[in-house]
Structure formats: C-alpha cells, structure tokens
Design an enzyme around this catalytic site. Structure first.
Site, PDB file in Angstrom:
ATOM      1  N   ARG A 180       0.813  -1.567   0.045  1.00  0.00           N
ATOM      2  CA  ARG A 180       0.128   0.284  -0.261  1.00  0.00           C
ATOM      3  C   ARG A 180       0.541   1.098   0.398  1.00  0.00           C
ATOM      4  NH1 ARG A 180      -4.990   0.131   1.823  1.00  0.00           N
ATOM      5  NH2 ARG A 180      -5.212   2.271   3.095  1.00  0.00           N
ATOM      6  N   ARG A 184       9.847   6.829  -2.540  1.00  0.00           N
ATOM      7  CA  ARG A 184      10.094   7.650  -3.946  1.00  0.00           C
ATOM      8  C   ARG A 184      11.757   7.983  -3.872  1.00  0.00           C
ATOM      9  NH1 ARG A 184       4.526   9.955  -2.509  1.00  0.00           N
ATOM     10  NH2 ARG A 184       3.400   8.937  -3.281  1.00  0.00           N
ATOM     11  N   ARG A 256      -8.764  -6.079  13.747  1.00  0.00           N
ATOM     12  CA  ARG A 256      -7.718  -5.149  15.377  1.00  0.00           C
ATOM     13  C   ARG A 256      -8.996  -4.085  15.285  1.00  0.00           C
ATOM     14  NH1 ARG A 256      -3.786  -7.241  17.518  1.00  0.00           N
ATOM     15  NH2 ARG A 256      -2.302  -4.983  17.981  1.00  0.00           N
ATOM     16  N   ARG A 286       0.170   6.344  15.745  1.00  0.00           N
ATOM     17  CA  ARG A 286      -0.357   8.217  15.264  1.00  0.00           C
ATOM     18  C   ARG A 286      -0.532   8.932  16.022  1.00  0.00           C
ATOM     19  NH1 ARG A 286      -2.993   6.634   9.995  1.00  0.00           N
ATOM     20  NH2 ARG A 286      -5.291   5.335  10.854  1.00  0.00           N
ATOM     21  N   GLU A 307      -2.971   7.145  18.994  1.00  0.00           N
ATOM     22  CA  GLU A 307      -4.639   5.723  18.458  1.00  0.00           C
ATOM     23  C   GLU A 307      -3.627   5.065  18.641  1.00  0.00           C
ATOM     24  OE1 GLU A 307      -5.867   6.665  14.144  1.00  0.00           O
ATOM     25  OE2 GLU A 307      -5.071   4.521  13.315  1.00  0.00           O
ATOM     26  N   TYR A 355     -10.001  -5.421   3.832  1.00  0.00           N
ATOM     27  CA  TYR A 355      -9.082  -3.821   4.084  1.00  0.00           C
ATOM     28  C   TYR A 355      -9.664  -2.798   2.818  1.00  0.00           C
ATOM     29  CZ  TYR A 355      -5.042  -1.343   5.691  1.00  0.00           C
ATOM     30  OH  TYR A 355      -4.404  -0.148   6.173  1.00  0.00           O
ATOM     31  N   ASP A 357     -10.548   0.230   0.999  1.00  0.00           N
ATOM     32  CA  ASP A 357     -10.487   2.519   0.999  1.00  0.00           C
ATOM     33  C   ASP A 357     -12.032   2.667   0.649  1.00  0.00           C
ATOM     34  OD1 ASP A 357      -7.674   2.316   1.932  1.00  0.00           O
ATOM     35  OD2 ASP A 357      -7.298   2.290  -0.405  1.00  0.00           O
TER      36      ASP A 357
END
Ligand code: UDP
Length: 390
Positions: A180, A184, A256, A286, A307, A355, A357
C-alpha cells in the site's frame, strides 16, 4: 418491472450508494443502522467547543483513480483540495528521535542517512547498499521491506509501527500490506499517488446523508437488524460483519480494533494532520490533529487522537480484518453459509471481511447495484456476493 421493497442493513457507504441507486430506479428502500448516525466508520462530527470537524472513527482521506467514483462523490458534496502529507517520529541512526517525511522518499533517505543524494544516486544507494536483493519473491511484509528499502529504514519506519498496528511480527504478515505504501526517489511526499484526492467540505456524514436524501429512501437509525425485518422485504443488502449475520455460530473472524485517546490543545499541537510513531516503545501508532484535515478552515482550539491498536474483543468496533490462514479458513466457512442464504447480498468492508478504501467501497457498491438491477430484469435471484471475499 414492479417496484421492489429493499432493506439496506448499514447506513455507511455501501448501504447509501446501493440504496440510492435502487431508489432512483423507483424502488422503496429502507436503510437501517444500529448507530445513532449515518456514515459508518467514515462518520464526521463538528466538535461543539472548538468547531473542528472530527473524524470520529479515525482519519479518512478520500483518494482515487476512478473517475466515475470521483464524479459520483462530487455530485453530492464539494471536495476541497487536500493532500495527505504524513510525518514519522522515530529514532534515526544517531539513536535520537527525529521527524522524517513519509512515505519513504528522497527527503527521508537523505535526512536519514545524512546525505545529499540525487534521485539516481539514492536509487543505486538503496539497491546496492541497503536492499536485500537476494530475496527474489517477497511473500511477507518483512521480506518486502528488506527487499525494497533494507534493514535500516525497515527498522526505523515499518517494524515497530507494524508490530503495534497488527500485534504480529512483520514476518507473519503478507507483503500486500506494505505494498500500500510507495517508496519514492524524488521529493514527492504525497502519501497517496492517486489522481484525485480531497476532503468533503462538510464532512463524510453530510455527504452520505445527501446520498440517502431521496423520496424513496427511509432511514431508521438506532435500529438493530432482525430476521423478521428481512422477511418483510424482497431482498436485503447486508453490510454488517459477516460472522455477526450468522450469530457468530462458527466462531469470530479476527479484527484489530482501535482505541482513541482524545485530547485538546490551544493552537497548533503538531503542525500536521498525521504524525506516525515508528518505534515499538511508543505505545501508540500515530497522533492525528483533526483540524489539519480541513486546511481551508481556521480554528484556535484543536482536537487530537492518540491511536492505539489491539485485538478486537466481542463488543469492540471492528476496523482491520486480520486475515491470517486461520481467519481465511473460517471466512471460507462463513462464505458457504452466506451462499446458502436466499434473499441476502453481502456488501462492503465488514460483510466481505476486507481492508477496503472508501473509493473501492463505492466502486463495488455501484457495481453491486447495477448487477442487482440486471438480476431483477432477468428475473434471476441475486448472488450472495458481487465481489468474492476470498
Ligand atoms: N506502516 C508502517 N509505518 C508507517 C505507516 C504504515 O509500518 O509509518 C505499515 C503498517 O503495517 C500499516 C501499513 O503500512 O498497516 C499500511 O499503512 P496505511 O498508512 O495505508 O494504513 P491505514 O492508514 O490504512 O491504517
């Protein structure tokens, strides 16, 4: 064709999009949800004290390459420009905590290794001096990370974070989770590389309420699904947990869940929307500062979430499906039960145990609505799944 009477279980993206499609075709649609609000886990709510739009069940950033889905969401709500630029606080080579740019990009690499490499130099540095190119076909998360970024970056950014997020060692997780995230060799720090990205001006719940706002749709919140309700309709679209539909009779599919420790601040707490914490020793994964998800607004006060991720217990909100071998076997057994159940189609993240999006959820919902309409035209029974969960 006579108008049908359909029940959507769940007022999240799947239920709203399919319900709307059927309502526009002249059918009567009832959408129920056990929660007191529409929107599922995308739910947003303005905080009364600070005025900040809060992503109640954690951050949701809309990004897609699917032009039809982008046009679809924009037809209901104005999307404001938003680019997700995530930072990570983790221990650098000095052993001190430092702040780095994510996803791993040329800035991260130069800062981490204290270098000033150009793209090609950084690429050959990673390939020749960092990456473990002896791994030919990475299967696990750890192998994927070792193969593409090498041990130093893996340990700083991915290992601790992933152990916290999944409660498992990265050697036990599939490579697909890491895929995911891009690596770069330029200074592009946009977390997503999709063509379209943005945030709904008035939040996701407002958008989903507009999708549901149709004369043929009735929404009933704080309403639990029952078999009798299903029998009173011609067909049911169920977007709740697949195992929950069957009363968990074969056992529970592992998830989870997330705990959010909410806190407030006057001013700007962290200067960005998402700060990840790569080290295992920091107990949270995070911190999100919600006002930065709406950069076109300005608020003095700030609402933040620390979190924490853990294994879901009965009664917890399911977030990320675990999908290890054991869960996939149980999933296969539930899929068989679902396929033997007439009059119900299972849709979305929870009912297909994936999972997903938001853009993919909408794409699948549009496809399911069209597939269902085709079944009605042909007088055929609709399948249990339009997208196979396995
Ligand atoms: N990940 C990581 N370090 C980070 C961010 C992500 O190791 O700083 C890993 C982690 O295993 C996570 C996966 O990459 O589950 C996917 O990350 P993404 O940010 O897409 O997760 P989401 O926002 O959907 O929770």
């Amino acid at each position: 064709m006579a108008a049908g009477k359909f029940l959507m279980v769940g007022a999240g993206l799947s239920g709203a999009v399919i319900g709307r499609h059927l309502a526009e075709a002249g059918h009567r649609v009832t959408v129920i949800d056990s929660r007191p609000h529409a929107g599922g886990n995308c739910h947003t709510e303005r905080d009364a004290d600070t005025g900040v739009m809060v992503h109640v069940y954690g951050p949701h950033i809309f990004h897609t390459d699917d032009a039809e889905v982008w046009d679809y969401v924009n037809s209901f709500e104005t999307f404001k420009p938003y680019k997700n630029r995530v930072k990570s606080t983790t221990r650098g080579l000095s052993g001190q905590q430092e702040v780095f740019s994510l996803p791993v990009n040329l800035h991260t690499i130069n800062q981490f290794f204290r270098k000033t490499m150009r793209p090609e130099e950084a690429h050959s540095f990673i390939v020749n001096e960092q990456a473990d190119t002896s791994i030919e076909n990475p299967e696990t998360f750890e192998e994927q990370a070792m193969r593409f970024v090498g041990k130093d970056l893996y340990e700083a950014f991915f290992k601790g974070y992933t152990i916290k997020q999944w409660g498992m060692h990265p050697s036990e997780l599939p490579a697909s989770i890491l895929k995911r995230l891009p690596v770069r060799f330029n200074y592009d720090d946009n977390y997503f590389f999709h063509q379209f990205q943005g945030m709904p001006e008035n939040g996701y719940t407002a958008m989903i309420e507009k999708i549901l706002d149709h004369e043929n749709i009735t929404v009933q919140l704080e309403t639990e699904f029952s078999a009798e309700m299903g029998e009173a309709h011609d067909h049911v679209f169920y977007s709740g947990p697949l195992d929950g539909y069957f009363g968990y009779e074969l056992g529970r599919l592992g998830y989870r869940t997330l705990d959010f420790e909410r806190f407030t601040h006057q001013g700007d707490y962290q200067g960005c929307a998402v700060m990840n914490y790569g080290e295992e020793e920091v107990p949270y994964t995070r911190i999100t500062e919600h006002k930065h998800f709406s950069p076109w607004e300005s608020h003095e006060g700030s609402v933040l979430y620390r979190e924490f991720s853990r294994l879901a217990e009965p009664g917890d909100i399911p977030y990320y499906p675990v999908r290890q071998v054991k869960e996939k076997e149980l999933l296969a057994a539930y899929v068989k039960l679902a396929e033997a159940t007439a009059g119900v189609t299972f849709v979305g993240r929870l009912a297909t145990y994936r999972y997903l999006d938001m853009d993919v959820t909408i794409r699948e919902a549009l496809d399911a609505a069209r597939g269902f309409a085709a079944c009605l035209d042909k007088g055929e029974a609709a399948p249990a799944f339009f997208t196979a969960p396995l």
